[in-house]
Design an enzyme around this catalytic site. Structure first.
Site, PDB file in Angstrom:
ATOM      1  N   CYS A 216      39.008  38.064  41.243  1.00  0.00           N
ATOM      2  CA  CYS A 216      39.738  38.505  42.436  1.00  0.00           C
ATOM      3  C   CYS A 216      41.095  37.805  42.526  1.00  0.00           C
ATOM      4  CB  CYS A 216      38.958  38.172  43.693  1.00  0.00           C
ATOM      5  SG  CYS A 216      37.439  39.087  43.894  1.00  0.00           S
ATOM      6  N   GLU A 218      42.410  36.281  45.032  1.00  0.00           N
ATOM      7  CA  GLU A 218      42.370  34.999  45.741  1.00  0.00           C
ATOM      8  C   GLU A 218      41.971  33.864  44.804  1.00  0.00           C
ATOM      9  OE1 GLU A 218      41.048  37.853  46.457  1.00  0.00           O
ATOM     10  OE2 GLU A 218      40.679  38.143  48.586  1.00  0.00           O
TER      11      GLU A 218
HETATM   12  N1  THU Z   1      39.042  42.246  44.852  1.00  0.00           N
HETATM   13  C1  THU Z   1      39.889  41.193  45.076  1.00  0.00           C
HETATM   14  O1  THU Z   1      40.842  40.964  44.314  1.00  0.00           O
HETATM   15  N2  THU Z   1      39.665  40.387  46.150  1.00  0.00           N
HETATM   16  C2  THU Z   1      38.604  40.532  47.019  1.00  0.00           C
HETATM   17  O2  THU Z   1      38.403  39.694  47.901  1.00  0.00           O
HETATM   18  C3  THU Z   1      37.706  41.687  46.899  1.00  0.00           C
HETATM   19  C4  THU Z   1      37.907  42.545  45.689  1.00  0.00           C
HETATM   20  C5  THU Z   1      39.303  43.117  43.688  1.00  0.00           C
HETATM   21  C6  THU Z   1      38.280  42.977  42.611  1.00  0.00           C
HETATM   22  C7  THU Z   1      38.388  44.321  41.933  1.00  0.00           C
HETATM   23  O3  THU Z   1      39.403  44.256  40.945  1.00  0.00           O
HETATM   24  C8  THU Z   1      38.845  45.275  42.993  1.00  0.00           C
HETATM   25  O4  THU Z   1      39.274  44.477  44.090  1.00  0.00           O
HETATM   26  C9  THU Z   1      37.775  46.249  43.459  1.00  0.00           C
HETATM   27  O5  THU Z   1      36.620  45.581  43.817  1.00  0.00           O
END
Ligand code: THU
Length: 295
Positions: A216, A218
């Site tokens: 993710c 974050e």
């Molecule tokens: N994702 C994030 O980058 N941060 C989050 O807190 C939730 C999900 C991304 C992971 C993945 O690449 C996409 O969002 C779809 O789940």
């Protein structure tokens, strides 16, 4: 830093986030980096008079009263404590309780008129004064009074600066989103993590053909910072497309290891929508492996 508005509070002209920003600036200035919360009651003259009579044996209305939950003092303010007393830990809030602040709204309004400034400004003065009392500051003698006033001014300036800094942080998260690698979900996320050193670490989500390896945005930013030795943070901005990008559970837990009460600023719909919470609001009862003093 969480501010809980008590149930019998009257409607205020200013949002709760206004008080939370000031309280956050005050505890940051004090160097109090544990999860904290306080309660705020916005009442009228009769309400504050009743509180004053019941708890301070003074049958008069006043502008602000504070009730510290922890016995700090001017020479033993919050930041000087290695550990906070165990009974200040509230397991429902997953934070330490600083105490209660009671403010009379009509009094704030009349004092604002008297001083020729807005009610917001007056409320900010009364509130920051109460927060300083909760952290041990006092104005019994001239020397302590000067110190307390200085802290109040600095905390209010810190809260005002937060607005500009926050805007820059949200912008950085939008810029970081451009690098998101998302051929599988096509859902792009950007983040910008601000360390207490002032440095900003950006991140984006990075996907993989083996889906479970996705990182993710974050945690990308968090791991960049940790891996160069920057481990204290005060805010993270997260940007995404059409829905509010509150961080997922894994990112909440990862962030809470380093900054359990970090401010989380989210921005979506091309920046037209924005919201804010603290991590302890988003992740109460987080997993902790060292519970001795509640931290
Ligand atoms: N994702 C994030 O980058 N941060 C989050 O807190 C939730 C999900 C991304 C992971 C993945 O690449 C996409 O969002 C779809 O789940």
């Amino acid at each position: 830093m969480r501010v809980i508005l008590s149930e019998d509070s009257q409607t205020s002209a200013v949002p709760l986030s206004f008080f939370e920003r000031i309280a956050q600036a005050a505890v940051l200035l004090e160097g109090l980096d544990k999860p904290m919360f306080l309660s705020l009651t916005l009442t009228d003259d009769a309400g504050i008079r009743a509180v004053n009579r019941q708890w301070r044996y003074q049958d008069t209305a006043t502008d602000v009263i504070s009730f510290p939950a922890i016995n700090f003092s001017p020479r033993d303010t919050a930041s000087l404590r290695q550990a906070l007393p165990a009974d200040a830990w509230d397991s429902d809030e997953s934070a330490h309780f600083l105490g209660d602040i009671v403010i009379s709204l009509p009094r704030a309004k009349s004092q604002a008129e008297e001083y020729g400034h807005g009610v917001e400004r007056e409320l900010s003065y009364l509130f920051v004064h109460g927060v300083m009392h909760l952290m041990g500051y006092d104005h019994q003698n001239p020397e302590d009074k000067i110190k307390m006033r200085d802290m109040e001014e600095k905390a209010l300036a810190g809260a005002a600066n937060m607005d500009n800094d926050d805007r820059a942080l949200v912008q950085a998260a939008w810029k970081a989103r451009e690098y998101a690698y998302t051929p599988y979900s096509n859902y792009k996320v950007g983040s910008a993590l601000r360390a207490k050193s002032g440095k900003i670490y950006t991140g984006c989500n990075i996907e993989n053909a083996a889906f479970g390896l996705t990182n993710c945005a974050e945690r990308t930013a968090l791991f960049k910072a940790i891996s160069v030795g920057d481990i204290e943070f005060d805010a993270i901005a997260i940007s995404a497309d059409a829905t509010p990008p509150w961080p997922c559970g894994a990112c909440r837990q990862a962030l809470s290891e380093f900054a359990p009460n970090i401010r989380v600023l989210i921005s979506w719909s091309d920046g037209k929508e924005n919201a804010e919470a603290t991590l302890d609001q988003l992740l109460p009862h987080s997993f902790l492996n060292f519970v001795e003093d509640g931290k």
